[in-house]
Design a protein around this motif. Structure first.
Motif, mmCIF file in Angstrom:
data_model
loop_
_atom_site.group_PDB
_atom_site.id
_atom_site.type_symbol
_atom_site.label_atom_id
_atom_site.label_comp_id
_atom_site.label_asym_id
_atom_site.label_seq_id
_atom_site.Cartn_x
_atom_site.Cartn_y
_atom_site.Cartn_z
ATOM 1 N N HIS A 194 55.157 49.267 80.126
ATOM 2 C CA HIS A 194 54.573 50.104 79.075
ATOM 3 C C HIS A 194 54.773 49.508 77.694
ATOM 4 C CE1 HIS A 194 58.708 51.583 78.347
ATOM 5 N NE2 HIS A 194 58.250 52.008 77.193
ATOM 6 N N GLU A 195 55.741 48.615 77.554
ATOM 7 C CA GLU A 195 55.997 48.029 76.234
ATOM 8 C C GLU A 195 54.797 47.243 75.723
ATOM 9 O OE1 GLU A 195 59.868 48.436 78.503
ATOM 10 O OE2 GLU A 195 57.905 47.535 78.904
ATOM 11 N N MET A 196 54.229 46.396 76.575
ATOM 12 C CA MET A 196 53.064 45.617 76.162
ATOM 13 C C MET A 196 51.874 46.530 75.874
ATOM 14 S SD MET A 196 52.067 42.480 75.577
ATOM 15 C CE MET A 196 53.117 41.384 76.557
ATOM 16 N N ARG A 197 51.696 47.549 76.687
ATOM 17 C CA ARG A 197 50.598 48.482 76.447
ATOM 18 C C ARG A 197 50.817 49.259 75.149
ATOM 19 N NH1 ARG A 197 51.865 49.578 81.777
ATOM 20 N NH2 ARG A 197 52.471 51.732 81.321
ATOM 21 N N SER A 198 52.070 49.595 74.867
ATOM 22 C CA SER A 198 52.385 50.304 73.623
ATOM 23 C C SER A 198 52.021 49.456 72.415
ATOM 24 C CB SER A 198 53.865 50.681 73.576
ATOM 25 O OG SER A 198 54.197 51.617 74.577
ATOM 26 N N ARG A 199 52.373 48.188 72.455
ATOM 27 C CA ARG A 199 52.065 47.317 71.321
ATOM 28 C C ARG A 199 50.557 47.217 71.101
ATOM 29 N NH1 ARG A 199 53.909 41.059 71.059
ATOM 30 N NH2 ARG A 199 52.384 40.935 72.758
ATOM 31 N N LYS A 200 49.808 47.107 72.178
ATOM 32 C CA LYS A 200 48.347 47.022 72.060
ATOM 33 C C LYS A 200 47.779 48.293 71.437
ATOM 34 C CE LYS A 200 44.183 46.238 74.838
ATOM 35 N NZ LYS A 200 43.660 45.977 76.205
ATOM 36 N N LEU A 201 48.281 49.450 71.866
ATOM 37 C CA LEU A 201 47.794 50.709 71.316
ATOM 38 C C LEU A 201 48.217 50.891 69.866
ATOM 39 C CD1 LEU A 201 48.411 52.951 74.443
ATOM 40 C CD2 LEU A 201 46.191 52.333 73.475
ATOM 41 N N VAL A 202 49.426 50.442 69.520
ATOM 42 C CA VAL A 202 49.871 50.489 68.123
ATOM 43 C C VAL A 202 48.926 49.679 67.245
ATOM 44 C CG1 VAL A 202 51.649 49.650 66.535
ATOM 45 C CG2 VAL A 202 52.299 51.019 68.511
ATOM 46 N N ARG A 203 48.543 48.505 67.710
ATOM 47 C CA ARG A 203 47.633 47.663 66.935
ATOM 48 C C ARG A 203 46.299 48.364 66.709
ATOM 49 N NH1 ARG A 203 48.521 41.725 69.824
ATOM 50 N NH2 ARG A 203 50.447 41.163 68.697
ATOM 51 N N ALA A 204 45.767 48.993 67.748
ATOM 52 C CA ALA A 204 44.484 49.683 67.623
ATOM 53 C C ALA A 204 44.589 50.855 66.650
ATOM 54 C CB ALA A 204 44.015 50.164 68.996
#
Length: 406
Positions: free
Chosen positions: A271-281
């Motif tokens: 979930h960490e990588m997915r969290s970073r992607k969503l934070v960027r968006a």
């Protein structure tokens, strides 16, 4: 011509709270008269002036009319015949629609005092629905004023605004302005709860809205629900006096859990990588400042490793410091550690537990920074080492220093 102190300054005075900036309304004046008195014009859309000595804002009494969707879709009318009651009628909430005359008289045509006493956030008129920013403002006030409820008719009006698509017309700058202010209030979770209750959260921050109902492993999260956990983390960040960047990082740290496949719940591997992607968006959408964005991405990626850092040896700790850019940006690393502490303590029954990881990693960073790299590099070069090998020697020295410190 009459001048009245209006809005938040009057409200906070009645609440016994320290007031911020004071705003004034001038009834019965023209722009020319204000200029003759030495006031400096600053308003672009309607007549606003700065006092020649105090530099406080004085606005001519005005009315407004909705002309188009969104925040900018208004036409204003300012004239000497506009009354104080007409000016106050265009304000958002009754508690913000009071005025104090120069003689001390309180003007309260819409029941602001009554609603302060009852701790109710209530719209002044149906015109509330014409400005979607007011949904965010009300949510922010709910986060500031503890124990205040929302009048049922006001909540219904907000839901209708969301259904009509008004919040979809909000510009990024105003959304971030209100979100950032709300994050810095006494109980930031309340802002997001209100936005969720009226449906605006799903439109503005769907990454956050989808976290409710997502389970987590009870041995780590006694509160189980990811949305509930996030609200506890935000309130912990307020309790610990965190700055805006830390509070925003707390908001984004677990966004990836909302996209975990249902067949693997309550585990959230990756979930960490997915969290970073969503934070960027999210940051792209609402034009979040760079300092908040960068810290939020780092916290999203590394908060689990920080939590487990007590199990790491000195070499692994150094790798963690390097990934977090801690050697170049120690202050930001301290903010990252604070966000991680908020995450660890923002759990049911964990709010007063210690967080030794913060002290341990802080000591490790200080030890690494204390290494004098110049003589280490010079010694390596004297032994015939070159390029990357010299860098390895410096890293070995830092590992040894960290090992002694932890």
């Amino acid at each position: 011509m009459k001048m009245y102190r209006v809005g938040g300054a009057v409200r906070d005075e009645l609440l016994g709270r320290a007031a911020g900036d004071r705003d004034w309304v001038v009834v019965g004046a023209t722009p020319a008269e204000m200029l003759e008195m030495g006031f400096e014009p600053v308003g672009r859309d309607f007549p606003v002036f700065l006092h020649p000595e105090t530099h406080e804002e004085y606005a001519l009494a005005r009315t407004e009319r909705k002309t188009a969707p969104g925040y900018h879709g208004f036409a204003f009318h300012a004239a000497p015949e506009v009354t104080l009651e007409e000016d106050l009628a265009r304000r958002d909430l009754t508690i913000n629609a009071m005025a104090r005359g120069e003689d001390g008289t309180l003007a309260d045509p819409y029941g602001g005092q009554r609603d302060l006493a009852a701790k109710v956030l209530r719209h002044v008129s149906p015109a509330f629905a014409e400005d979607p920013v007011r949904i965010l403002r009300l949510a922010r006030f709910a986060a500031r004023f503890q124990g205040f409820s929302i009048a049922p008719e006001t909540l219904a009006l907000m839901r209708g605004m969301v259904e009509a698509g008004e919040v979809d017309a909000l510009v990024a700058e105003r959304v971030w302005q209100e979100l950032s202010r709300g994050l810095m209030e006494e109980r930031p979770s309340r802002m997001f709860e209100v936005l969720r209750e009226c449906g605006a959260l799903a439109r503005l921050l769907p990454e956050v809205d989808r976290l409710w109902g997502v389970p987590q492993r009870a041995e780590y999260h006694p509160e189980v629900d990811t949305g509930v956990h996030l609200m506890m983390v935000l309130d912990m960040s307020a309790r610990l006096g965190a700055n805006l960047a830390v509070r925003f990082a707390c908001l984004g740290h677990d966004l990836g859990k909302g996209t975990t496949p249902a067949d693997v719940l309550p585990r959230h591997i990756g979930h960490e990588m997915r969290s970073r992607k969503l934070v960027r968006a999210l940051c792209d959408r609402w034009k979040v400042p760079t300092d908040c964005r960068e810290l939020a991405e780092a916290v999203a990626m590394e908060h689990g490793n920080v939590h487990r850092s007590g199990e790491l040896n000195a070499a692994a700790v150094l790798r963690l410091l390097e990934r977090c850019d801690a050697l170049r940006r120690p202050q930001r690393f301290d903010e990252l550690l604070l966000a991680c502490e908020c995450d660890a303590r923002g759990r049911l029954g964990k709010d007063d537990e210690p967080y030794p990881q913060r002290d341990r990693l802080g000591a490790a960073l200080r030890a690494a920074l204390a290494v004098d790299t110049a003589p280490v590099a010079a010694d390596a070069a004297a032994r015939g080492l070159k390029g990357p090998a010299i860098g390895d020697a410096v890293r070995d020295a830092r590992v040894r220093a960290i090992a002694e410190a932890i």
